[in-house]
Design an enzyme around this catalytic site. Structure first.
Site, PDB file in Angstrom:
ATOM      1  N   GLU A 111     -64.617   5.568  24.292  1.00 28.68           N
ATOM      2  CA  GLU A 111     -65.822   5.634  22.661  1.00 28.68           C
ATOM      3  C   GLU A 111     -65.248   3.521  23.222  1.00 28.68           C
ATOM      4  OE1 GLU A 111     -68.314   8.414  21.750  1.00 28.68           O
ATOM      5  OE2 GLU A 111     -66.946   8.181  20.652  1.00 28.68           O
ATOM      6  N   GLU A 131     -67.502  15.968  26.063  1.00 26.56           N
ATOM      7  CA  GLU A 131     -67.966  16.351  24.267  1.00 26.56           C
ATOM      8  C   GLU A 131     -69.195  17.485  24.443  1.00 26.56           C
ATOM      9  OE1 GLU A 131     -66.181  12.322  22.797  1.00 26.56           O
ATOM     10  OE2 GLU A 131     -67.077  13.366  24.807  1.00 26.56           O
TER      11      GLU A 131
END
Length: 256
Positions: A111, A131
């Site tokens: 990210e 995730e």
């Protein structure tokens, strides 16, 4: 300072800011790393002659991701808001951020990389947003990936949690260039293409290229952050997935 999670220095007559994650081998994006990155950007981005930033990492891996412990219910709001503030700060960076990726670049690490402009990676780098395997999702990546690689490619990575190597990342447009030494490739890009341009005019070019996408990302990020904190973290499986990871056991999904 030797205990800092980040090395910061200037090169090329102070026109190039170097930021290097310095907690190998994992280079975890935890509260200390986020704070150090934000402080370095705050300190140096005001320089009128600064022309670019190179973000890379010590050791064999860019980053294993964010701190799972800081994702637990009692800490996740503070962690998520600070990470998203850093992502926004990087998106608003007035000069290009060149990111050099080697080894693992996963979760919160990817990210942070995605908040840069041009990405350089090894062919055998391993990039992904795992995730969902912990029964959570990647809020920032949910906003950044569709803008970078398109909706369908982004959904594949976000829904499956699978990782891809540098060759696939190049094919789908996630990265810009493959190199055995991505830090050297990023520096060569600066030397070849950016060192000779006007820093002030480049800032206008950066703003012009991304103004609409950055506005979309910021608006979506606020919505997605709320979805994560107020709805996802109220479910059994999200908490169970994180606890199972920390406790190194198999999660027991109740699908609620």
């Amino acid at each position: 300072m030797s205990d800092s999670p980040l090395r910061v220095w200037l090169e090329k007559e102070d026109r190039l800011l170097r930021l290097r994650l310095s907690r190998p081998k994992a280079n975890i994006v935890d509260a200390a790393m986020i704070e150090a990155l934000s402080a370095a950007l705050d300190k140096h981005l005001g320089s009128a002659k600064l022309t670019a930033v190179i973000l890379d990492a010590e050791g064999s891996h860019f980053s294993f991701g964010a701190s799972v412990a800081e994702h637990m219910p009692d800490q996740c709001e503070v962690m998520l808001k600070s990470l998203h503030a850093l992502i926004t700060q990087m998106l608003d960076c007035p000069v290009p951020i060149l990111v050099a990726i080697k080894g693992q670049c996963l979760g919160g690490g990817l990210e942070v990389a995605l908040a840069g402009n041009l990405l350089f990676a090894q062919a055998n780098a391993n990039m992904g947003q795992p995730e969902i395997k912990l029964a959570v999702f990647a809020p920032a990546a949910s906003c950044l990936l569709p803008e970078r690689i398109g909706q369908s490619q982004a959904e594949d990575l976000l829904f499956s949690g699978r990782s891809i190597d540098g060759n696939e990342a190049l094919r789908i447009g996630l990265i810009n260039e493959i190199s055995e030494d991505p830090s050297a490739a990023a520096e060569a890009y600066f030397d070849t293409h950016l060192a000779s341009v006007s820093a002030s005019s480049l800032r206008f070019a950066v703003q012009a290229a991304s103004a609409d996408s950055i506005e979309r990302i910021k608006q979506k990020l606020a919505t997605v952050e709320n979805l994560y904190l107020q709805e996802l973290m109220a479910t059994h499986d999200a908490v169970e997935g994180l606890q199972a990871f920390v406790e190194k056991r198999t999660a027991n999904w109740e699908h609620r």
